[in-house]
Design a protein around this motif. Structure first.
Motif, mmCIF file in Angstrom:
data_model
loop_
_atom_site.group_PDB
_atom_site.id
_atom_site.type_symbol
_atom_site.label_atom_id
_atom_site.label_comp_id
_atom_site.label_asym_id
_atom_site.label_seq_id
_atom_site.Cartn_x
_atom_site.Cartn_y
_atom_site.Cartn_z
ATOM 1 N N ARG A 254 7.077 -1.529 -4.493
ATOM 2 C CA ARG A 254 6.359 -0.100 -4.519
ATOM 3 C C ARG A 254 5.711 0.145 -5.919
ATOM 4 N NH1 ARG A 254 11.664 3.355 -2.446
ATOM 5 N NH2 ARG A 254 11.541 2.534 -0.286
ATOM 6 N N ARG A 255 4.491 0.826 -5.895
ATOM 7 C CA ARG A 255 3.921 0.884 -6.931
ATOM 8 C C ARG A 255 4.599 1.721 -8.305
ATOM 9 N NH1 ARG A 255 -1.582 -0.750 -6.174
ATOM 10 N NH2 ARG A 255 -1.993 -0.776 -3.856
ATOM 11 N N HIS A 256 4.484 1.666 -9.426
ATOM 12 C CA HIS A 256 4.857 2.337 -10.503
ATOM 13 C C HIS A 256 4.360 3.957 -10.355
ATOM 14 C CE1 HIS A 256 7.012 -1.073 -12.116
ATOM 15 N NE2 HIS A 256 5.781 -1.655 -12.404
ATOM 16 N N GLY A 257 5.355 4.670 -10.450
ATOM 17 C CA GLY A 257 4.857 6.359 -10.582
ATOM 18 C C GLY A 257 4.893 6.955 -9.244
ATOM 19 N N SER A 258 4.886 6.176 -8.019
ATOM 20 C CA SER A 258 4.928 6.721 -6.710
ATOM 21 C C SER A 258 6.319 7.516 -6.603
ATOM 22 C CB SER A 258 4.815 5.677 -5.653
ATOM 23 O OG SER A 258 5.805 4.738 -5.804
ATOM 24 N N ALA A 259 6.430 8.517 -5.551
ATOM 25 C CA ALA A 259 7.294 9.144 -5.267
ATOM 26 C C ALA A 259 8.328 8.406 -4.600
ATOM 27 C CB ALA A 259 6.859 10.611 -4.516
ATOM 28 N N PRO B 178 0.670 -1.351 -0.110
ATOM 29 C CA PRO B 178 0.148 0.006 -0.083
ATOM 30 C C PRO B 178 0.896 1.106 -0.065
ATOM 31 C CG PRO B 178 -0.674 -1.583 1.887
ATOM 32 C CD PRO B 178 0.535 -2.211 1.056
ATOM 33 N N ARG B 179 0.268 2.425 -0.510
ATOM 34 C CA ARG B 179 0.982 3.507 -0.645
ATOM 35 C C ARG B 179 1.636 4.115 0.847
ATOM 36 N NH1 ARG B 179 0.916 5.883 -5.442
ATOM 37 N NH2 ARG B 179 -0.845 5.197 -7.022
ATOM 38 N N TRP B 180 0.944 3.896 1.817
ATOM 39 C CA TRP B 180 1.277 4.327 2.990
ATOM 40 C C TRP B 180 2.566 3.557 3.502
ATOM 41 C CZ3 TRP B 180 1.191 0.828 6.780
ATOM 42 C CH2 TRP B 180 0.442 -0.360 6.820
ATOM 43 N N ALA B 181 2.753 2.405 3.153
ATOM 44 C CA ALA B 181 3.919 1.301 3.615
ATOM 45 C C ALA B 181 4.899 1.344 2.382
ATOM 46 C CB ALA B 181 3.277 -0.073 3.772
ATOM 47 N N GLU B 182 4.900 2.228 1.421
ATOM 48 C CA GLU B 182 5.942 2.195 0.701
ATOM 49 C C GLU B 182 7.512 2.512 1.155
ATOM 50 O OE1 GLU B 182 4.843 4.386 -2.716
ATOM 51 O OE2 GLU B 182 3.258 2.830 -3.278
#
Length: 433
Positions: A387-392, A375-379
């Motif tokens: 991590r998801r593609h495109g995330s900071a 999840p984004r909060w755990a990246e």
């Protein structure tokens, strides 16, 4: 149980602490082949990890001999001494092979001699229970031949899966855990003291594997080599021989009640025939397939190739770690499935559970390129590849992410070759050029 746990922890601690110094010794001794294009690993990796595992075995036996309850195993049975004698011989042959690559026939002869040493000291199959027949007593020659055959097959089956980082140690640890539960149940529930040595062997084997795994997981810092793979194969076979050939089924007094109940209660008697096969089911299947594949091509059955099950998992797109975890999954499914069936053969839920888990395993095989994303909060707390593609991504971690992505890329190797740690226990390795 506490004494078994203490023995396991001491064995694991000694193996873990000695593996680092053994790695340095292996580098100095030159037991570190150069990398070739056909190898699975990417960096020169030393062998001789079996040295640490052998001293872990010695430490486990020494501690057990001084414990209140486990010391009775040494007083009433000569099997621990027989195991130590055979293990020392097979370990010495493995060390010489890791360093000098000795002839295949010499290794095969050494395996047979190590099994013979254990037979001479009393670790042998005396009888076997057959469904519909009962307990069949074996002559001395029959027991010796069956014991030697089981030891040689188990050693080579374990060595056949020693082709990926952490694979052999992890699979044997899973098998030893299932076997310990089975042997401990016979000893504790039925009060059969003859099952105590097998429980001790399984606990020590788990400690040897658990202590070595942190150094051997991908990317491995050291390989166990033949000195380790043949050693843990022999210990695994010794436990199976102890339960199969030493525990008298008549002592369990299971013949009570109706005929249907008696059949269900007799399952633990027949499980010793199946448990040694289930704990090495995948290695044994790999061994048989390799022999058929090589002889079909007109090659020697002991010629190393890249057609093993774990190599095929890599070829269809699984990562190194994922291939190892899939092999772990199926090993645990088979071993613990047989264990659960021995406890309650009348339960249909066990069969349904095994079928359901098998379906999950097949789904994992059909999704080789699936990568879980956090999840984004755990990246920020997971490696970049999750991590998801495109995330900071923080600037300081960009290079790390690129390095890990490059590390995940693997160039497929054509079938017909093998890595350094994928040779057979009785077959010659391809020499470094």
């Amino acid at each position: 149980m506490r004494e078994y746990l203490l023995t396991l922890c001491i064995t694991a601690a000694v193996t873990y602490l000695l593996t680092g110094p053994v790695r340095k010794f292996a580098i100095v001794a030159g037991a570190m082949p150069e990398i070739r294009a056909r190898d699975v690993h990417r960096e020169p990796t030393p062998r001789l990890g079996g040295i640490a595992m052998f001293f872990g075995l010695c430490a486990g036996l020494l501690v057990a001999d001084h414990l209140t309850n486990l010391s009775e195993v040494f007083e009433k049975s000569n099997e621990p001494r027989a195991l130590l004698s055979g293990a020392a011989l097979i370990w010495l042959i493995g060390v010489l092979d890791d360093k000098f690559e000795i002839d295949a026939l010499i290794k095969l002869g050494g395996q047979m001699i190590a099994a013979g040493v254990m037979v001479v000291q009393g670790l042998t199959i005396l009888w076997i229970p057959l469904p519909g027949v009962g307990t069949v007593a074996l002559t001395q020659w029959q027991g010796t031949l069956l014991t030697v055959a089981l030891v040689v097959i188990t050693i080579n089956a374990v060595n056949f899966v020693d082709g990926l980082d952490g694979l052999a140690a992890g699979m044997v640890c899973i098998a030893a855990a299932a076997f310990f539960m089975y042997a401990y149940r016979i000893w504790y529930s039925y009060g059969i003291e003859a099952a105590a040595p097998a429980s001790l062997f399984a606990a020590i084997l788990m400690g040897m594997c658990l202590g070595f795994l942190p150094h051997n997981m991908h990317p491995a810092r050291i390989f166990m080599g033949d000195s380790g793979s043949m050693l843990i194969g022999l210990v695994l076979a010794a436990g199976a021989i102890s339960v199969t050939g030493q525990v008298d089924p008549d002592v369990m007094k299971l013949f009570s009640g109706s005929e249907r109940n008696a059949v269900h209660q007799m399952v633990p008697v027949y499980i010793p025939l199946l448990m040694p096969l289930t704990i090495i089911a995948i290695p044994a299947a790999d061994l048989i397939l390799a022999i058929v594949r090589r002889t079909w091509r007109g090659q020697s059955p002991f010629a190393a190739d890249r057609g093993h099950l774990h190599h095929r998992l890599l070829e269809i797109g699984h990562s190194h770690s994922r291939a190892v975890l899939i092999m772990y999954f199926f090993s645990a499914l088979i071993a613990f499935g047989a264990l659960a069936y021995s406890v309650n053969a009348a339960s249909m839920w066990i069969v349904l559970g095994v079928v359901f888990l098998s379906a999950i395993g097949l789904v994992l095989l059909l999704l080789p390129r699936f990568t879980p994303r956090a999840p984004r909060w755990a990246e920020r707390f997971v490696p970049p590849r999750y991590r998801r593609h495109g995330s900071a991504v923080p600037a300081g971690e960009t290079a790390v992410a690129e390095d890990e992505a490059a590390e995940e890329e693997r160039v497929p190797v054509a079938a017909g070759v093998s890595g350094v740690n994928g040779a057979t226990a009785v077959g010659p390795r391809s020499r470094t050029r």
